[in-house]
Motif scaffolding. Structure first.
Motif, short mmCIF file in Angstrom:
data_model
loop_
_atom_site.label_atom_id
_atom_site.label_comp_id
_atom_site.label_asym_id
_atom_site.label_seq_id
_atom_site.Cartn_x
_atom_site.Cartn_y
_atom_site.Cartn_z
N ALA A 188 0.86 -1.18 0.00
CA ALA A 188 0.00 0.00 0.00
C ALA A 188 0.89 1.23 0.00
CB ALA A 188 -0.93 -0.03 1.20
N GLN A 189 0.29 2.41 0.21
CA GLN A 189 1.09 3.64 0.18
C GLN A 189 2.08 3.65 1.33
OE1 GLN A 189 -1.01 7.33 -0.51
NE2 GLN A 189 0.36 8.39 0.92
N THR A 190 3.34 3.66 0.99
CA THR A 190 4.39 3.52 1.99
C THR A 190 5.50 4.52 1.71
OG1 THR A 190 3.93 1.15 2.14
CG2 THR A 190 6.00 1.91 3.07
N SER A 191 5.99 5.16 2.77
CA SER A 191 7.10 6.09 2.66
C SER A 191 8.16 5.74 3.68
CB SER A 191 6.62 7.54 2.88
OG SER A 191 5.67 7.92 1.92
N VAL A 192 9.40 6.01 3.33
CA VAL A 192 10.51 5.82 4.26
C VAL A 192 11.32 7.11 4.28
CG1 VAL A 192 10.63 3.34 3.91
CG2 VAL A 192 12.01 4.85 2.48
N GLY A 193 12.06 7.32 5.36
CA GLY A 193 12.86 8.53 5.43
C GLY A 193 13.62 8.64 6.73
N ILE A 194 14.00 9.86 7.05
CA ILE A 194 14.77 10.13 8.25
C ILE A 194 14.12 11.28 9.03
CG2 ILE A 194 16.97 9.28 7.37
CD1 ILE A 194 17.72 12.15 6.69
N ARG A 195 14.34 11.28 10.32
CA ARG A 195 13.81 12.32 11.21
C ARG A 195 14.91 12.73 12.17
NH1 ARG A 195 10.97 12.46 16.23
NH2 ARG A 195 11.17 10.19 16.43
N GLY A 196 15.06 14.02 12.40
CA GLY A 196 16.10 14.48 13.32
C GLY A 196 15.71 15.77 14.02
N GLY A 197 16.30 16.00 15.18
CA GLY A 197 16.00 17.21 15.93
C GLY A 197 16.62 17.17 17.32
N ILE A 198 15.91 17.77 18.27
CA ILE A 198 16.41 17.92 19.63
C ILE A 198 15.45 17.24 20.61
CG2 ILE A 198 16.97 19.56 21.47
CD1 ILE A 198 19.00 19.56 19.25
N ALA A 199 16.01 16.53 21.59
CA ALA A 199 15.23 15.88 22.64
C ALA A 199 15.74 16.31 24.00
CB ALA A 199 15.31 14.36 22.50
N SER A 200 14.83 16.46 24.95
CA SER A 200 15.21 16.75 26.34
C SER A 200 14.32 15.95 27.28
CB SER A 200 15.08 18.25 26.64
OG SER A 200 13.74 18.68 26.50
N SER A 201 14.83 15.65 28.46
CA SER A 201 14.13 14.78 29.40
C SER A 201 13.95 15.45 30.76
CB SER A 201 14.88 13.46 29.59
OG SER A 201 15.06 12.78 28.37
N THR A 202 12.95 14.97 31.50
CA THR A 202 12.76 15.35 32.89
C THR A 202 12.51 14.07 33.69
OG1 THR A 202 11.79 17.49 32.32
CG2 THR A 202 11.37 16.66 34.53
N TYR A 203 13.25 13.89 34.78
CA TYR A 203 13.14 12.68 35.59
C TYR A 203 12.38 12.97 36.89
CZ TYR A 203 16.26 9.90 32.71
OH TYR A 203 16.80 9.18 31.67
#
Length: 221
Positions: free
Chosen positions: A19-34
């Motif tokens: 079916a309709q399928t796409s592939v690729g890449i994703r990037g950015g910034i992540a931050s956490s709180t514990y």
């Protein structure tokens, strides 16, 4: 590990081309709180997290109108930075925890070439590395978060939780550009030695993605 990631990438790419399928890449910034409970019956403590650049391989599959599924194979930097309350001489403990994270998200959108998308689903993962960057204090009351990167530490390797996201995307022929914000709640308690009663963390991500359509479902004549 690299061979396992490549094998999963090829497997998903092959299995989703009906079916309709796409592939690729994703990037950015992540931050956490514990957040953690030092002992049973004590008040929870919130600790600022650390983060950094995150990136992922993306598989997006739509088999019905406006709805589908998205799977990511993601590198997620995480960790915490805990500081004492002494204003004159603050001391710091900092630990970095890096994960391989796999969100499996239901994806819904409205619009045609310009879309608004929302996503929701579980995520699973594995602890790639744990490193105590700096350790300046111990023996506080309430107890501070323990070390995770020492020779005698044996942190829990498995992560699991829920991820939700919202964003906008723009189609250019077979290509898609997308901007997205994600929030995740992780039930993982990395402390497998019961040195703290309970522990979890949240993650906030801001990312951009590029996807390329590899298969378009054809309507029967």
């Amino acid at each position: 590990m690299k061979k396992s990631i490549l094998g999963l990438f090829l497997l998903l790419s092959t299995g989703l081309v009906s079916a309709q399928t796409s592939v690729g890449i994703r990037g950015g910034i992540a931050s956490s709180t514990y957040n953690y409970l030092p002992t049973a019956g004590t008040r929870g403590v919130e600790v600022p997290g650390i983060g950094g650049p995150t990136f992922a391989f993306v598989f997006e599959h739509f088999n019905s109108k406006n709805a589908g599924i998205e799977v990511n194979i993601q590198y997620l930097p995480s960790g915490f930075k805990q500081t004492t309350d002494d204003e004159d001489n603050p001391l710091t403990n900092e630990t970095q925890l890096d994960y391989l994270k796999i969100p499996v998200l239901s994806s819904f959108y409205i619009g045609k070439s310009g879309r608004f998308q929302i996503k929701l689903g579980p995520h699973f993962g594995y602890l790639l590395s744990a490193k105590d960057i700096i350790r300046e204090f111990e023996g506080t009351n309430p107890p501070e978060l323990p070390t995770f990167g020492g020779a005698d530490d044996d942190p829990s390797k498995i992560m699991y939780g829920l991820t939700a996201g919202a964003g906008i995307s723009k189609l250019f022929g077979k290509s898609t550009l997308a901007a997205e914000a994600r929030f995740a709640f992780d039930f993982t308690n990395p402390d497998a030695q019961e040195r703290v009663f309970d522990m979890n963390f949240t993650t906030l991500e801001f990312t951009l993605a590029y996807l390329f359509q590899i298969k378009d479902k054809r309507k029967p004549n």
